[in-house]
Design a protein around this motif. Sequence first.
Motif, short mmCIF file in Angstrom:
data_model
loop_
_atom_site.label_atom_id
_atom_site.label_comp_id
_atom_site.label_asym_id
_atom_site.label_seq_id
_atom_site.Cartn_x
_atom_site.Cartn_y
_atom_site.Cartn_z
N SER A 56 -19.15 5.08 82.78
CA SER A 56 -19.07 5.59 84.15
C SER A 56 -19.65 7.00 84.20
CB SER A 56 -17.64 5.55 84.67
OG SER A 56 -17.06 6.82 84.63
N GLN A 57 -19.40 7.78 83.13
CA GLN A 57 -19.99 9.12 83.05
C GLN A 57 -21.51 9.04 83.05
OE1 GLN A 57 -18.90 12.18 82.98
NE2 GLN A 57 -17.03 12.43 81.79
N ALA A 63 -22.77 8.12 86.37
CA ALA A 63 -22.67 9.25 87.30
C ALA A 63 -23.79 10.23 87.05
CB ALA A 63 -21.32 9.93 87.12
N ARG A 64 -24.09 10.42 85.77
CA ARG A 64 -25.15 11.37 85.42
C ARG A 64 -26.51 10.86 85.92
NH1 ARG A 64 -26.99 13.15 79.50
NH2 ARG A 64 -28.56 14.60 80.26
N ASP A 70 -26.96 8.94 88.41
CA ASP A 70 -26.93 9.09 89.86
C ASP A 70 -27.31 10.51 90.25
OD1 ASP A 70 -26.28 7.85 92.37
OD2 ASP A 70 -24.63 9.29 92.46
N ARG A 71 -26.72 11.47 89.54
CA ARG A 71 -27.02 12.88 89.83
C ARG A 71 -28.50 13.15 89.62
NH1 ARG A 71 -22.47 14.66 87.24
NH2 ARG A 71 -23.64 14.93 85.31
N LEU A 72 -29.05 12.61 88.55
CA LEU A 72 -30.46 12.89 88.24
C LEU A 72 -31.38 12.28 89.30
CD1 LEU A 72 -30.39 12.45 84.37
CD2 LEU A 72 -30.69 14.56 85.66
N LYS A 129 -31.30 14.40 92.28
CA LYS A 129 -32.09 15.61 92.06
C LYS A 129 -33.57 15.31 92.28
CE LYS A 129 -32.79 18.58 88.19
NZ LYS A 129 -32.27 19.07 86.92
N ARG A 171 -35.85 10.21 80.93
CA ARG A 171 -35.23 10.18 79.61
C ARG A 171 -33.94 9.37 79.63
NH1 ARG A 171 -37.08 15.43 78.67
NH2 ARG A 171 -35.27 16.35 79.66
N ARG A 211 -25.51 20.01 78.46
CA ARG A 211 -26.52 19.13 79.06
C ARG A 211 -26.09 18.69 80.46
NH1 ARG A 211 -31.24 17.47 76.95
NH2 ARG A 211 -31.47 18.09 74.80
N THR A 212 -24.83 18.35 80.59
CA THR A 212 -24.35 17.95 81.90
C THR A 212 -24.49 19.10 82.89
OG1 THR A 212 -22.73 16.71 80.65
CG2 THR A 212 -22.49 16.69 83.02
N LEU A 229 -26.58 21.56 82.65
CA LEU A 229 -27.99 21.86 82.88
C LEU A 229 -28.67 20.83 83.77
CD1 LEU A 229 -29.16 23.20 79.43
CD2 LEU A 229 -28.72 24.46 81.51
N ASP A 230 -28.14 19.61 83.76
CA ASP A 230 -28.66 18.59 84.68
C ASP A 230 -28.62 19.09 86.11
OD1 ASP A 230 -29.16 16.75 82.82
OD2 ASP A 230 -27.40 15.51 83.18
N LYS A 231 -27.62 19.90 86.40
CA LYS A 231 -27.42 20.30 87.79
C LYS A 231 -28.34 21.43 88.21
CE LYS A 231 -22.57 19.38 88.27
NZ LYS A 231 -21.35 20.14 88.58
N VAL A 232 -28.95 22.10 87.26
CA VAL A 232 -29.83 23.21 87.61
C VAL A 232 -31.07 22.66 88.32
CG1 VAL A 232 -31.31 25.00 86.67
CG2 VAL A 232 -29.04 24.67 85.74
N LEU A 280 -34.81 22.07 75.08
CA LEU A 280 -34.14 21.34 76.16
C LEU A 280 -35.06 20.31 76.79
CD1 LEU A 280 -32.33 24.26 77.99
CD2 LEU A 280 -31.26 22.47 76.66
N GLY A 300 -16.72 15.96 90.63
CA GLY A 300 -18.01 15.31 90.49
C GLY A 300 -18.35 15.03 89.04
N GLN A 301 -17.91 15.94 88.16
CA GLN A 301 -18.14 15.74 86.75
C GLN A 301 -17.41 14.50 86.24
OE1 GLN A 301 -19.90 17.33 84.50
NE2 GLN A 301 -20.75 18.85 85.90
N LEU A 302 -16.23 14.25 86.80
CA LEU A 302 -15.38 13.19 86.27
C LEU A 302 -15.63 11.87 86.96
CD1 LEU A 302 -12.14 15.33 86.16
CD2 LEU A 302 -13.70 14.83 84.28
N GLY A 345 -18.16 11.31 89.49
CA GLY A 345 -19.53 11.02 89.87
C GLY A 345 -19.63 10.31 91.20
#
Lengths: 216, 432
Positions: free
Chosen positions: A21-22, A25-26, A28-30, A33, A178, B146-147, B149-152, B170, B410-412, B414
């Motif tokens: 799920s993490q 979620a990641r 999804d965030r990417l 972005k 990636r 990394r998580t 930095l994804d948000k930057v 990176l 959001g981290q947990l 998503g």
Amino acid sequence: MWSSWLTLAVVLLAVCAVYLSQTAARLDRLHLKVDHARLALIAARAERWRAVRTWLAVQPPSRAPSALASLADGSRWWTGSPAADRALGGTAPGSCSTVPGVSAEWPGSESTAPDWTAIDWAREDALTAALVAGFPSSVAAPAAGGPAAAATQALASACRRFSYCVTFHDDAVASCQRMRDRRVTRLLRLAGYAPYPRAVLLRTDIAEGLARTSVG
Amino acid sequence: MSSPRGEPAGGLRIGMVCPYDWSVPGGVRQHIADLSEQLRVRGNEVTILTPASDHLSLPTGVVAAGSPVGVPFNGSVARIAFDPSAFSRTREWLRAGRFDLLHVHEPASPSLAGIACWCATGPIVATFHASHEYATLMRTFSPLIRTALDKVTARIAVSAQARVTLLTHLGAQSVVIPNGVTIAHFAAGGADTPDCRVRRPAGPASDGPAPHRATDGGTGALRILFLGRLDEPRKGLGVLMAALPEVLAGHPALTVQIAGPGDPGDVPSHLDQRWAHRVQWLGEVSDAEKAALFASATIYVAPNTGRESFGIVLLEAMAAGAGIVASDLPAFRDVLDGGRCGLLVPVGEPAALARGLNLALSDVRGRTARIAAGRQRVLGFDWSVVTGQILDVYASVMTLGGGVQEDLRGQLYGRVSPTGRRTHRQARRTVR
């Protein structure tokens, strides 16, 4: 004996579930972005064309670099649709209201952004090349205060923003790719139905004659 | 938001995050303070979140996020805050600030900058200063960082060096925007500051706002200036001290000024009594004093032995019109335009440094040409140019608006969190 094995299995499953799920979620965030970066790039692109046309409008025709003028003057690339121009970030005054480079068939008025695939990206590289050729480092800055100075400053700023937006977009795309290429993502379809993002790979150099303009 | 005519954005609420102790002077801290000032002058509202060991002396607009602890980092001790109370204070600051945009510095270190990335969502700009090996740090903190930095949204590297580091460690693309320098301040020799306690170096070279530099013609007074912490080996004072006897012997009218915090007694010195009286130890100097020292120096020497990501001090010397002799580090080579604006000497070799100094002192014509090239080059690093570029980065990450929101859930969770889903849907609608 059985109960401890069962507990272990449940704990393992839970860890797997959290990890997946993490990761989802990641992803999804990417993707989000990348979407944001796209919007920014579309806006910056329109902004640059507008700035070029504004700059050309305040120059005496003899001083305008011909490659730049002919690029910006291809009337068949303009949409001519006020709604379309508004969608690209607002309508500039006068003759600068049209934006070249997008297809004439514009989606319905309820749409708020242009179709990404309709944009002719090769034309953007041509514009960058024309700008780099038209503003070598030797070009003198116009006297401060006049409309020419303001237009040059706006053009420099628009060129920088476009270059930044290309870099940020391709960076977002690369990090997204990636994650998409990981085996776990592909096997378990963690990215859902989101299309695979592609980089635009445009030139990001800024004309030297524009690079060092300052703000007040 | 960016205006359609393309003027730089104004009236933004910007949250700036400094990773290192505000009470300790340093390059990153100075950059953040100067940048914030420049942004404020242009009508933006800037709040700085920082660790601070001395809460009472913080200027307005600077918020403390707890007391820092010393961590050995990049050859010196970085004083950072990284504990639960820093987390909660960062969240409080984010909630109260309602920022349009977050600008964090050095987010790849386990520091306040990383915490801020972790706790926030929205437009985040990150500046990377260090160009040294991130590798160990990255491996250790990789999952967490990394998580974050994804948000930057946008990455700024302060030099081509820092950009390459970022790319190798990176895999991240960034735009290069250098650190800024206030050219007018250094060109005036610090005389533009209201600080009336300016301790000007004695001698004929320092009696006016536009100082007449000491030359080796006429009165013949020559000055070599060194700036930096005396107890930090990477600043290269040891190399300079080893090179000095030869240089001092060749130039009888030469004095050497050494400014910076630390105890002169700790410096390994090879000077005998003949030369000792020609070396002045000035201790820690103020900003205006520094500018005055640059303006009266014949040569500014930077014998640093490594781990420099940017040569801001070289730019200041260039703006003041001092000649430069510097170690051939990638960052310095970059700033000096491959040696066109100052002499580059092999790193860590006293004999080579002595040769370089002797050449720079005696070859007046070459020195003048390099100084002129430096004055020209430094124009691109003036704050008026650099701030414009940074505002352009701000404008290009703020297309959607919406500002910075707090994001720990959001981290947990998503995509199951309501805010995450909403922004997601909104973006999908607008793009496709």
